[in-house]
Design a protein around this motif. Structure first.
Motif, mmCIF file in Angstrom:
data_model
loop_
_atom_site.group_PDB
_atom_site.id
_atom_site.type_symbol
_atom_site.label_atom_id
_atom_site.label_comp_id
_atom_site.label_asym_id
_atom_site.label_seq_id
_atom_site.Cartn_x
_atom_site.Cartn_y
_atom_site.Cartn_z
ATOM 1 N N ASP A 108 116.706 79.805 78.084
ATOM 2 C CA ASP A 108 116.619 79.506 79.517
ATOM 3 C C ASP A 108 117.283 80.614 80.322
ATOM 4 O OD1 ASP A 108 119.499 78.865 80.323
ATOM 5 O OD2 ASP A 108 119.237 77.391 78.713
ATOM 6 N N ILE A 141 126.737 80.130 79.288
ATOM 7 C CA ILE A 141 127.980 79.514 78.790
ATOM 8 C C ILE A 141 128.992 80.626 78.522
ATOM 9 C CG2 ILE A 141 128.968 78.124 76.922
ATOM 10 C CD1 ILE A 141 126.121 76.969 76.528
ATOM 11 N N ARG A 143 130.681 71.158 86.518
ATOM 12 C CA ARG A 143 129.268 71.436 86.344
ATOM 13 C C ARG A 143 128.536 70.261 85.724
ATOM 14 N NH1 ARG A 143 127.202 75.656 81.855
ATOM 15 N NH2 ARG A 143 128.786 77.081 82.543
ATOM 16 N N THR A 144 129.266 69.454 84.924
ATOM 17 C CA THR A 144 128.601 68.355 84.242
ATOM 18 C C THR A 144 128.646 67.065 85.026
ATOM 19 O OG1 THR A 144 129.965 69.250 82.505
ATOM 20 C CG2 THR A 144 128.118 67.923 81.852
ATOM 21 N N ASN A 155 118.907 70.142 78.325
ATOM 22 C CA ASN A 155 120.034 70.966 78.770
ATOM 23 C C ASN A 155 119.547 72.220 79.494
ATOM 24 O OD1 ASN A 155 122.009 69.309 77.810
ATOM 25 N ND2 ASN A 155 122.391 70.457 75.942
ATOM 26 N N GLY A 210 125.803 64.081 82.064
ATOM 27 C CA GLY A 210 125.434 64.017 80.644
ATOM 28 C C GLY A 210 126.471 63.239 79.855
ATOM 29 N N SER A 211 126.182 63.004 78.581
ATOM 30 C CA SER A 211 127.123 62.252 77.749
ATOM 31 C C SER A 211 128.110 63.177 77.051
ATOM 32 C CB SER A 211 126.359 61.445 76.701
ATOM 33 O OG SER A 211 125.812 62.313 75.738
ATOM 34 N N GLY A 212 127.808 64.469 76.997
ATOM 35 C CA GLY A 212 128.664 65.388 76.256
ATOM 36 C C GLY A 212 128.464 65.261 74.756
ATOM 37 N N GLY A 271 125.094 65.443 73.375
ATOM 38 C CA GLY A 271 123.773 65.985 73.016
ATOM 39 C C GLY A 271 123.826 67.057 71.942
ATOM 40 N N LEU A 272 124.696 68.040 72.123
ATOM 41 C CA LEU A 272 124.746 69.150 71.168
ATOM 42 C C LEU A 272 125.416 68.739 69.853
ATOM 43 C CD1 LEU A 272 125.458 72.275 73.406
ATOM 44 C CD2 LEU A 272 123.300 71.548 72.371
ATOM 45 N N VAL A 280 131.023 73.975 72.472
ATOM 46 C CA VAL A 280 130.039 73.075 73.104
ATOM 47 C C VAL A 280 129.383 72.111 72.111
ATOM 48 C CG1 VAL A 280 129.474 74.450 75.141
ATOM 49 C CG2 VAL A 280 128.238 74.860 73.004
ATOM 50 N N LYS A 288 118.686 71.059 82.810
ATOM 51 C CA LYS A 288 119.861 70.566 83.551
ATOM 52 C C LYS A 288 120.737 71.694 84.063
ATOM 53 C CE LYS A 288 122.251 67.702 80.916
ATOM 54 N NZ LYS A 288 123.037 66.621 80.313
ATOM 55 N N TYR A 289 121.028 72.647 83.161
ATOM 56 C CA TYR A 289 121.971 73.714 83.523
ATOM 57 C C TYR A 289 121.218 74.944 84.017
ATOM 58 C CZ TYR A 289 124.912 70.407 81.161
ATOM 59 O OH TYR A 289 125.553 69.244 80.809
ATOM 60 N N ARG A 312 132.739 69.786 77.354
ATOM 61 C CA ARG A 312 131.903 70.309 78.425
ATOM 62 C C ARG A 312 132.528 71.571 78.970
ATOM 63 N NH1 ARG A 312 131.574 64.438 80.723
ATOM 64 N NH2 ARG A 312 129.747 63.742 79.564
ATOM 65 N N VAL A 313 131.678 72.456 79.446
ATOM 66 C CA VAL A 313 132.181 73.749 79.876
ATOM 67 C C VAL A 313 133.141 73.613 81.046
ATOM 68 C CG1 VAL A 313 131.526 75.982 80.809
ATOM 69 C CG2 VAL A 313 130.295 75.007 78.876
HETATM 70 P P1 ADP Z 1 126.046 67.120 78.129
HETATM 71 O O1 ADP Z 1 125.648 65.704 78.012
HETATM 72 O O2 ADP Z 1 127.307 67.313 78.905
HETATM 73 O O3 ADP Z 1 124.926 67.999 78.570
HETATM 74 P P2 ADP Z 1 125.863 68.501 75.559
HETATM 75 O O4 ADP Z 1 126.563 68.214 74.266
HETATM 76 O O5 ADP Z 1 124.381 68.447 75.540
HETATM 77 O O6 ADP Z 1 126.473 67.503 76.626
HETATM 78 O O7 ADP Z 1 126.338 69.928 76.074
HETATM 79 C C1 ADP Z 1 127.720 70.263 76.094
HETATM 80 C C2 ADP Z 1 128.030 71.224 77.219
HETATM 81 O O8 ADP Z 1 127.464 72.512 76.944
HETATM 82 C C3 ADP Z 1 127.427 70.825 78.562
HETATM 83 O O9 ADP Z 1 128.292 69.967 79.244
HETATM 84 C C4 ADP Z 1 127.266 72.157 79.280
HETATM 85 O O10 ADP Z 1 128.464 72.512 79.907
HETATM 86 C C5 ADP Z 1 127.003 73.139 78.140
HETATM 87 N N1 ADP Z 1 125.566 73.461 77.958
HETATM 88 C C6 ADP Z 1 124.719 72.908 77.069
HETATM 89 N N2 ADP Z 1 123.489 73.463 77.136
HETATM 90 C C7 ADP Z 1 123.544 74.401 78.088
HETATM 91 C C8 ADP Z 1 122.599 75.338 78.642
HETATM 92 N N3 ADP Z 1 121.340 75.407 78.213
HETATM 93 N N4 ADP Z 1 123.050 76.168 79.620
HETATM 94 C C9 ADP Z 1 124.322 76.122 80.069
HETATM 95 N N5 ADP Z 1 125.259 75.262 79.595
HETATM 96 C C10 ADP Z 1 124.888 74.415 78.627
#
Ligand code: ADP
Length: 273
Positions: free
Chosen positions: A196, A201, A220-221, A168, A226-228, A230-231, A209, A171-172, A215-216
């Motif tokens: 990072d 966010i 952006r995603t 992430n 992404g799968s949404g 991960g977190l 999140v 990616k972001y 997703r934010v």
């Molecule tokens: P995804 O597969 O969309 O990355 P996650 O569950 O990993 O799903 O993250 C959820 C959302 O949180 C992401 O879609 C993104 O908008 C935001 N996000 C996660 N990590 C970061 C980061 N390091 N910086 C900015 N935004 C982030």
């Protein structure tokens, strides 16, 4: 069984009280089931939507190819690559869904072992280096000292936590950005932070999140694919470790995700590592 000759109190009153308690409990159970049903339905709707996106995309590329785009060599290659990418995305999504549902239903048991967290950091960096270098992002880790930091945890799952957070952070982030790993070694525990200098966010999204599929912003995603999940996976793995994740972030400046792991001091004192 009712003791009609009960000394204290009126037996009828007691029965009445028991019935009321039973009714309240039943009502609470029904409420819980109703909530679970709503949750299940929402979840299924989300899953179907998420699955459909890459499926439709792949279908679109293939149909366009069949419609004549196949004759142009450049277009053919481009569309086939895109179709492959969509299928790859679908694959990741299904894998993440399976992981999440297995952890939640208790089918995945954590496999605890003793390991050196510093070694895990180095291995994790190695695994994301390729992705990072494509965006010219530098991944940095400055060990707090050069001794072993032994923890008692599931190596593969903590690795997954690190990979999800680091992916992430890449990616972001913009091209040329950075990702920093930090370990704060305390007496009984160690704090891990993935920082990072990416897009950050917004405050109102920071709690959400960690929810599945949240997703934010869609835009952006979408680009990042992404799968949404991960977190949500990160949250569950840490909760299995009796830990939790915290987030500090500022829009446009960057994010820092942290968690704490218990140390194993006996292993830290031994010289066996
Ligand atoms: P995804 O597969 O969309 O990355 P996650 O569950 O990993 O799903 O993250 C959820 C959302 O949180 C992401 O879609 C993104 O908008 C935001 N996000 C996660 N990590 C970061 C980061 N390091 N910086 C900015 N935004 C982030």
């Amino acid at each position: 069984e009712v003791d009609l000759f009960e000394k204290d109190g009126n037996p009828l009153k007691r029965i009445n009280q028991e019935i009321t308690e039973f009714a309240v409990k039943t009502e609470q159970e029904i409420d819980k089931l109703k909530k679970m049903e709503i949750f299940r339905r929402e979840f299924m709707a989300n899953v179907s939507h998420e699955l459909k996106t890459p499926i439709f995309a792949t279908q679109g590329y293939i149909l366009t190819l069949l419609d004549g785009a196949m004759d142009d060599e450049n277009v053919r290659e481009k569309f086939l690559r895109r179709a492959a990418k969509s299928l790859n995305q679908l694959n990741h999504l299904v894998e993440d869904l399976l992981t999440l549902s297995k952890i939640e239903s208790g089918q995945i048991k954590m496999e605890y072992e003793y390991f050196d967290l510093q070694t895990l950091m180095v291995d994790a960096i190695e695994q994301v280096e390729h992705k990072a270098s494509k965006k010219e992002i530098s991944v940095m880790y400055e060990p707090p000292h050069d001794e072993v930091i032994a923890v008692h945890a599931d190596y593969n799952r903590i690795m997954q936590v690190m990979l999800n957070l680091m992916t992430n952070a890449i990616k972001y982030n913009d091209e040329g950005g950075w990702v920093k790993l930090q370990l704060e070694d305390d007496e009984d525990s160690v704090k891990v932070t993935v920082r990072d200098n990416g897009m950050g966010i917004p405050e109102e999204d920071q709690r959400r999140v960690f929810e599945r599929f949240y997703r934010v912003e869609k835009s952006r995603t979408k680009k990042q694919g992404g799968s949404g999940l991960g977190l949500a996976i990160v949250k569950h793995i840490l909760s299995e470790h009796n830990s939790y994740i915290t987030l500090k972030s500022k829009l446009g400046e960057g994010s820092a995700f942290s968690f704490i792991l218990e140390k194993d001091n006996q292993a830290n004192e031994s010289t066996e590592f």
